[in-house]
Design an enzyme around this catalytic site. Structure first.
Site, mmCIF file in Angstrom:
data_model
loop_
_atom_site.group_PDB
_atom_site.id
_atom_site.type_symbol
_atom_site.label_atom_id
_atom_site.label_comp_id
_atom_site.label_asym_id
_atom_site.label_seq_id
_atom_site.Cartn_x
_atom_site.Cartn_y
_atom_site.Cartn_z
ATOM 1 N N ARG A 188 -1.501 -0.211 5.058
ATOM 2 C CA ARG A 188 -1.551 -0.901 3.815
ATOM 3 C C ARG A 188 -2.797 -0.640 3.126
ATOM 4 O O ARG A 188 -3.581 0.202 3.531
ATOM 5 C CB ARG A 188 -1.563 -2.561 4.057
ATOM 6 C CG ARG A 188 -2.085 -3.017 5.313
ATOM 7 C CD ARG A 188 -3.345 -2.934 5.431
ATOM 8 N NE ARG A 188 -4.306 -3.492 4.354
ATOM 9 C CZ ARG A 188 -5.551 -3.087 4.365
ATOM 10 N NH1 ARG A 188 -6.016 -2.368 5.098
ATOM 11 N NH2 ARG A 188 -6.357 -3.645 3.233
ATOM 12 N N GLY A 189 -2.994 -1.093 1.860
ATOM 13 C CA GLY A 189 -4.033 -0.640 1.215
ATOM 14 C C GLY A 189 -3.414 0.328 0.099
ATOM 15 O O GLY A 189 -2.734 1.125 0.463
ATOM 16 N N ALA A 190 -4.063 -0.052 -1.348
ATOM 17 C CA ALA A 190 -3.380 0.780 -2.355
ATOM 18 C C ALA A 190 -3.395 2.339 -2.095
ATOM 19 O O ALA A 190 -2.392 3.048 -2.158
ATOM 20 C CB ALA A 190 -3.933 0.411 -3.645
ATOM 21 N N ARG A 228 7.089 -2.673 -1.346
ATOM 22 C CA ARG A 228 5.964 -3.424 -1.752
ATOM 23 C C ARG A 228 5.924 -3.316 -3.463
ATOM 24 O O ARG A 228 5.535 -2.376 -3.750
ATOM 25 C CB ARG A 228 4.655 -2.660 -1.289
ATOM 26 C CG ARG A 228 4.478 -2.883 0.267
ATOM 27 C CD ARG A 228 3.972 -4.196 0.906
ATOM 28 N NE ARG A 228 3.126 -4.722 0.394
ATOM 29 C CZ ARG A 228 1.755 -4.805 0.758
ATOM 30 N NH1 ARG A 228 1.590 -3.756 1.543
ATOM 31 N NH2 ARG A 228 1.012 -5.298 0.295
ATOM 32 N N GLN A 276 -6.950 -9.897 6.852
ATOM 33 C CA GLN A 276 -7.207 -8.499 6.919
ATOM 34 C C GLN A 276 -8.920 -8.447 6.780
ATOM 35 O O GLN A 276 -9.377 -7.346 7.162
ATOM 36 C CB GLN A 276 -6.689 -7.858 5.600
ATOM 37 C CG GLN A 276 -5.202 -7.757 5.923
ATOM 38 C CD GLN A 276 -4.321 -7.105 4.752
ATOM 39 O OE1 GLN A 276 -4.986 -6.658 3.857
ATOM 40 N NE2 GLN A 276 -3.135 -7.381 4.699
ATOM 41 N N ASP A 331 -5.038 -3.473 -6.354
ATOM 42 C CA ASP A 331 -3.789 -2.852 -6.052
ATOM 43 C C ASP A 331 -3.015 -2.322 -7.256
ATOM 44 O O ASP A 331 -2.312 -1.364 -7.307
ATOM 45 C CB ASP A 331 -3.052 -3.973 -5.209
ATOM 46 C CG ASP A 331 -3.431 -4.223 -3.910
ATOM 47 O OD1 ASP A 331 -2.903 -3.406 -3.119
ATOM 48 O OD2 ASP A 331 -4.224 -4.936 -3.574
ATOM 49 N N ASN A 338 -5.385 -8.005 -7.060
ATOM 50 C CA ASN A 338 -5.883 -7.811 -5.855
ATOM 51 C C ASN A 338 -5.253 -8.850 -4.782
ATOM 52 O O ASN A 338 -4.869 -9.684 -5.184
ATOM 53 C CB ASN A 338 -7.583 -7.603 -5.772
ATOM 54 C CG ASN A 338 -7.948 -6.986 -4.667
ATOM 55 O OD1 ASN A 338 -7.606 -5.927 -4.178
ATOM 56 N ND2 ASN A 338 -8.921 -7.464 -4.009
ATOM 57 N N LYS A 339 -5.924 -8.691 -3.431
ATOM 58 C CA LYS A 339 -5.679 -9.489 -2.565
ATOM 59 C C LYS A 339 -6.054 -10.883 -2.925
ATOM 60 O O LYS A 339 -6.821 -11.098 -3.895
ATOM 61 C CB LYS A 339 -6.506 -9.434 -1.175
ATOM 62 C CG LYS A 339 -5.813 -10.117 0.056
ATOM 63 C CD LYS A 339 -4.486 -9.617 0.253
ATOM 64 C CE LYS A 339 -3.919 -10.244 1.677
ATOM 65 N NZ LYS A 339 -2.773 -9.686 2.289
#
Length: 343
Positions: A43-45, A86, A191, A232, A241-242
Site C-alpha cells: 500500500r501507499g500511493a 483501490r 498503519q 493519495d 490522504n488517510k
C-alpha cells in the site's frame, strides 16, 4: 531492501504481518497481486504505482500465449482487475496505464515480456530517485530540533524506497538535523503504529506514538512544530490522504502550525475536484475486531453500524506547501501547481 521488487515473480514485504513478523510475499499470478493490494499487503500511493506496473509484467510472464493478440487481450483484462482494487490512489492507475501502453507496442510475446518488465523496473527506479529529490527539497523546511507530527505510513513501506513525508524526515536527519516524530496510530488499520513507528525505530529516529484523537492536545501543549503528511491524490481543491488528515490540518491551522504535504507529481489529478473522487470504504471488521489479521477478540459489539472511509479530503486552503520532486509549491496553488506540472 525494497518494498516491492521482481525475482521471477512479484515479491513484496507483507505489511499485514508487521510489526510482529517480517515476511516476503510472492505473487505469481495477477489475481494474487490484486488480492495483496486489496488487503494492503502492499500500500501507499507510490508503491502502488510500482505494483500496478509490476502487475502488467506479471501478467505478461504468467502463462504461455498462443498469439500476440491473445496476450494483449489478457494484459488489458489484467489491467482492469488491478485498477479495480483501490479506487482513490491515482498512482496505481498511472503505473498500470504506463506499463500497459508500453507493452502494447510489442510485436512478439518475448518483446512484450521484455518491454513490460523494463518499464516496471524503470518506474520503480524513478520512484526511489524522486523520493530522494523530494526529501532534499522538503528537508529545507525542517529546522534543527523540530518535532514533526505525521499520520499513516509514508516511508519506505509506502514507496519502493526512502519515502515521501518520512523521506523528508529521513533527509533532514541525514543532513544532521535533530528531528523527533510524533506518529498518529492511524485508524482504521493502525498503519502509523504498526508501520511508521516500526520504520522509524529501525532507523533510530526518535518517535512517539499517539492515538489519532490526541493530536489536539499535543498541538495545544506546544509539542508540535510542523505537520508533514503524504497524499493519495491531489485535485484542484483538496488533498486526499488517510482518514484523519483533514482533522490534523484544521487543528494545525488553529494552532498556527505549518501543514505540509509531500507527494510525487504522479499524485496530482489536477483536472478533477474533490467531488469527482470516490473515497474507498473498508470492511466493518477492521473496526469491530482487535486486529485485521487476528479476529480473536471483539472491541465493538457485533452488528453495530460502521462507517469506515479510508481517506478524507483536506481543502487546499489548509495546506502551507506541497513538496514534490520538482520543488516546493506554495499558494496560490491554482497558479503555481500548473507551472510545476509542466516542468
Amino acid at each position: 531492501m525494497r518494498t516491492i521488487f521482481w525475482e521471477d515473480c512479484v515479491k513484496l514485504i507483507d505489511q499485514t504481518k508487521l510489526p510482529e513478523k517480517f515476511e516476503i510475499l510472492e505473487c505469481r499470478r495477477v489475481e494474487e497481486l490484486a488480492e495483496a493490494i486489496k488487503k494492503l499487503a502492499v500500500r501507499g500511493a507510490p508503491a502502488l504505482e510500482a505494483a500496478g506496473a509490476y502487475g502488467i509484467a506479471l501478467a505478461a510472464h504468467e502463462k504461455d500465449f498462443s498469439s500476440v493478440d491473445e496476450m494483449k487481450e489478457y494484459l488489458k483484462k489484467s489491467a482492469e482487475l488491478l485498477a479495480s482494487t483501490r479506487p482513490t490512489a491515482v498512482n496505481l492507475f498511472v503505473g498500470i496505464e504506463r506499463a500497459l501502453n508500453k507493452t502494447l507496442k510489442g510485436e512478439s510475446v518475448e518483446e512484450i515480456r521484455k518491454l513490460a518488465l523494463e518499464e516496471a523496473e524503470k518506474i520503480a527506479e524513478e520512484d526511489v530517485e524522486r523520493n530522494k529529490l523530494m526529501g532534499r527539497f522538503g528537508a529545507k523546511l525542517i529546522e534543527d530540533g523540530d518535532t514533526i507530527l505525521t499520520i499513516c505510513n509514508t516511508g519506505r513501506l509506502a514507496t519502493v524506497d526512502w519515502g515521501t513525508a518520512l523521506g523528508v524526515i529521513r533527509s533532514a536527519v541525514e543532513e544532521g538535523k535533530r528531528v523527533k516524530v510524533i506518529a498518529c496510530e492511524t485508524r482504521p488499520l493502525n498503519q502509523g503504529s504498526r508501520l511508521t513507528a516500526w520504520e522509524l525505530m529501525q532507523d533510530g529516529i526518535d518517535v512517539t506514538l499517539i492515538a489519532d484523537s490526541m493530536a489536539g492536545i499535543v498541538m495545544q501543549r506546544g509539542m508540535v512544530d510542523k505537520v508533514i503528511v503524504g497524499a493519495d491524490r491531489i485535485v484542484k481543491d483538496a488533498v486526499f490522504n488517510k482518514i484523519g488528515t483533514y482533522t490534523l490540518a484544521v487543528l494545525a491551522k488553529e494552532h498556527g502550525i505549518p501543514f505540509f504535504v509531500a507527494a510525487p507529481i504522479t499524485t496530482f489529478d489536477w483536472d478533477r475536484e474533490a467531488k469527482d473522487v470516490e473515497i474507498e470504504e473498508r470492511s466493518e471488521d477492521e473496526l469491530i475486531y482487535c486486529h485485521i489479521t487476528c479476529k480473536s477478540k471483539f472491541i465493538a459489539p457485533k452488528g453495530v453500524k460502521v462507517f469506515n472511509p479510508a481517506f478524507d479530503a483536506t481543502p487546499l486552503k489548509y495546506v502551507s506547501a506541497i513538496i514534490t520532486e520538482r520543488g516546493v509549491v506554495f499558494p496560490p496553488y491554482e497558479e503555481n501547481v500548473p507551472k510545476i506540472l509542466k516542468k
